[in-house]
Motif scaffolding. Structure first.
Motif, mmCIF file in Angstrom:
data_model
loop_
_atom_site.group_PDB
_atom_site.id
_atom_site.type_symbol
_atom_site.label_atom_id
_atom_site.label_comp_id
_atom_site.label_asym_id
_atom_site.label_seq_id
_atom_site.Cartn_x
_atom_site.Cartn_y
_atom_site.Cartn_z
ATOM 1 N N TYR A 10 0.583 3.907 -2.969
ATOM 2 C CA TYR A 10 -0.123 5.030 -2.651
ATOM 3 C C TYR A 10 0.845 6.375 -2.493
ATOM 4 N N LEU A 19 -5.909 -4.453 3.855
ATOM 5 C CA LEU A 19 -5.955 -3.950 5.385
ATOM 6 C C LEU A 19 -6.944 -4.840 5.885
ATOM 7 N N ARG A 52 -12.487 0.724 -0.628
ATOM 8 C CA ARG A 52 -11.435 1.399 -1.392
ATOM 9 C C ARG A 52 -11.850 3.101 -1.374
ATOM 10 N N GLY A 89 -5.290 -3.466 -6.339
ATOM 11 C CA GLY A 89 -6.116 -3.577 -5.340
ATOM 12 C C GLY A 89 -7.432 -3.911 -5.267
ATOM 13 N N TYR A 90 -7.991 -4.537 -4.317
ATOM 14 C CA TYR A 90 -9.479 -4.710 -4.376
ATOM 15 C C TYR A 90 -9.955 -4.501 -3.014
ATOM 16 N N ASP A 110 4.584 6.354 4.604
ATOM 17 C CA ASP A 110 4.808 6.841 3.171
ATOM 18 C C ASP A 110 4.510 8.541 3.370
ATOM 19 N N ASN A 120 0.792 -1.237 0.043
ATOM 20 C CA ASN A 120 -0.054 -0.105 -0.016
ATOM 21 C C ASN A 120 0.806 1.128 -0.109
HETATM 22 P P1 ADP Z 1 -6.520 -1.818 -1.692
HETATM 23 O O1 ADP Z 1 -6.333 -3.164 -2.298
HETATM 24 O O2 ADP Z 1 -7.321 -0.829 -2.298
HETATM 25 O O3 ADP Z 1 -5.179 -1.341 -1.416
HETATM 26 P P2 ADP Z 1 -6.631 -2.190 1.150
HETATM 27 O O4 ADP Z 1 -7.496 -2.756 2.022
HETATM 28 O O5 ADP Z 1 -4.931 -2.225 1.205
HETATM 29 O O6 ADP Z 1 -7.313 -2.152 -0.075
HETATM 30 O O7 ADP Z 1 -6.619 -0.497 1.531
HETATM 31 C C1 ADP Z 1 -8.113 -0.150 1.709
HETATM 32 C C2 ADP Z 1 -7.883 1.444 1.141
HETATM 33 O O8 ADP Z 1 -7.363 2.394 2.176
HETATM 34 C C3 ADP Z 1 -7.174 1.641 -0.139
HETATM 35 O O9 ADP Z 1 -8.273 1.607 -1.182
HETATM 36 C C4 ADP Z 1 -6.654 3.037 -0.053
HETATM 37 O O10 ADP Z 1 -7.861 3.695 -0.301
HETATM 38 C C5 ADP Z 1 -6.512 3.300 1.327
HETATM 39 N N1 ADP Z 1 -5.318 3.069 1.761
HETATM 40 C C6 ADP Z 1 -4.496 2.172 2.323
HETATM 41 N N2 ADP Z 1 -3.202 2.129 2.631
HETATM 42 C C7 ADP Z 1 -3.034 3.540 2.051
HETATM 43 C C8 ADP Z 1 -1.766 4.459 2.139
HETATM 44 N N3 ADP Z 1 -0.692 3.957 2.622
HETATM 45 N N4 ADP Z 1 -1.894 5.448 1.500
HETATM 46 C C9 ADP Z 1 -3.055 6.046 1.097
HETATM 47 N N5 ADP Z 1 -4.234 5.320 1.284
HETATM 48 C C10 ADP Z 1 -4.175 4.001 1.656
#
Ligand code: ADP
Length: 439
Positions: free
Chosen positions: A348, A405, A387, A400-401, A368, A344
């Protein structure tokens, strides 16, 4: 009334118990009445005998034999129709009233008195056939026999009415519960404001229905999201295949199509694996062998694995590890967790940016300086399939999906760790995993 219902059983038991108690009461009343009457009768008979003996001795001095006979008969006539009197002397005197055999009855009683008079010894027997007493007792018996069933019947009807009234809320709850199914789990049972067991029962059921509703809601949402997410890669695979098949093409073109199909299939496979993992931990079926894991080594390994992606996006990944940070955990799962956070952070970040990983005792943080997370998204990023809109349009987010997290949080929980995120939109995010040791 259904034969096995509580109401029926209550009424029957109540009726039987009441009839038994009344029968016992009636029997005792009848017996004590009889005893009392017998005692009084014996008392009367003793009094009569004494008076008769005194009367006989007085009259015998004054009267002739036939006059004495008449006087004694007159005395006896005044005693009552059921009475009899027998007087016998040892020198041949005999008096009997009424003449003939002794009148006999069911409750017949007699008393005996001996006395001597004028040198002769007499035995006096005063008695009664007891017919009056029998009559009184029969009347009482009849009254009790008639009244007891009547009272039991009336009380039984009252009991039935009372139990119906008391159990009506149970009937209402049963009817309401019967109408609740998976399609209308938001319905609740009526709660009678009685402060009793039935109110508590209804409240407990409603609490359970609430929990079921939210569990079913989560499951359906999960299933709907999963199907929705799987549709996209499936559509890509189908379109690629259809396009490739539409007409004869160069081998290179087929290769491109197959590569696209393979990439989407891999994405789908990863998603299905993640879903499977989450479903398993949901049903507590996950069995994860635990062992001591050096988090610092794991971080270095994961950073190396993501080297290509970091290179591609020209991002510098710095690892600061003052401690080895040994925790008890499942190596593969913890690796997965770190992969999600680092992936991530790279996805991002802005191209040419920087990612900092810190390892302390019982703590790992991944920072980050990328797009950051909006305040309204921050509380929801750990939800399954969530997301942020920004993430969807970000260059690196193609793979991503929205499960990463959620998966990371589940793994952290299984390890007694807590994962938190702080972020400022536009200036970056920090994800921290802290072991609290309560797994
Ligand atoms: P994805 O597969 O979309 O990354 P995650 O469950 O890992 O799914 O993350 C969910 C959402 O959280 C992401 O779609 C993004 O919007 C936000 N996100 C996660 N990590 C970050 C990050 N380091 N910086 C910015 N946004 C993040």
């Amino acid at each position: 009334m259904r034969t096995r219902s509580i109401r029926f059983q209550l009424t029957v038991w109540y009726g039987v118990a009441l009839a038994g108690a009344l029968a016992l009461f009636g029997g005792l009343v009848w017996l004590s009445m009889r005893q009392r009457l017998v005692a009084e009768l014996d008392e009367d008979l003793r009094g009569d005998a004494q008076r008769f003996a005194a009367y006989f001795q007085r009259e015998a001095e004054e009267e002739t034999a036939s006059g004495l006979q008449t006087e004694m008969e007159e005395f006896c006539q005044g005693l009552g129709s059921s009475r009899f009197m027998r007087l016998k002397g040892d020198q041949g005197f005999a008096f009997s009233f009424p003449p003939g055999p002794v009148p006999n009855g069911r409750d017949g009683r007699s008393v005996e008195q001996r006395f001597s008079f004028g040198g002769e010894r007499f035995i006096l027997v005063a008695g009664t056939s007891g017919n009056e007493m029998s009559h009184t007792l029969d009347l009482l018996g009849l009254l009790l026999l008639g009244l007891i069933p009547l009272v039991a019947l009336v009380a039984g009807a009252g009991g039935a009415w009372l139990s119906r009234k008391a159990l009506r809320p149970v009937d209402e709850i049963t009817t309401a519960a019967r109408s609740i199914g998976i399609e209308n789990l938001s319905r609740r049972l009526p709660v009678p404001q009685t402060g009793d067991e039935i109110q508590r029962l209804a409240e407990v059921w409603n609490g359970m229905l609430g929990r079921l509703e939210s569990a079913v809601g989560t499951l359906s949402q999960f299933a709907a999201d999963a199907s929705h997410e799987l549709r996209t890669p499936l559509a890509v695979i189908r379109t690629s295949a259809e396009l490739a098949l539409r007409r004869a093409r160069e081998p290179e073109s087929y290769r491109d199509s197959l590569a696209e199909i393979a990439a989407e299939t891999e994405r789908m496979t990863r998603m299905v694996e993640d879903l499977l993992f989450l479903a398993r931990t949901d049903s507590r079926a996950a069995s994860m062998p635990m062992e001591p894991v050096a988090v610092r080594d794991l971080v270095v390994e994961v950073v190396a694995e993501l080297h290509d992606l970091a290179d591609l996006r020209q991002i510098a990944v710095g690892v600061e590890a003052a401690e080895v940070c040994v925790v008890t955990g499942n190596r593969a799962a913890l690796r997965r967790l770190l992969l999600v956070l680092l992936d991530n952070a790279l996805k991002y970040s802005h191209v040419g940016g920087r990612v900092a990983v810190r390892v302390l005792d019982g703590l790992v943080s991944v920072q980050d300086f990328g797009i950051g997370i909006a305040g309204e998204d921050l509380p929801r990023i750990f939800q399954r399939f969530y997301r942020a809109d920004k993430a969807r349009t970000n260059d690196g987010s193609g793979s991503g999906y929205g499960l990463g997290l959620s998966l990371a949080e589940t793994i952290a929980k299984l390890h007694g760790a807590e994962i938190t995120a702080t972020s400022r939109e536009g200036s970056g995010s920090t994800f921290t995993v802290a072991w609290t040791g309560e797994n």
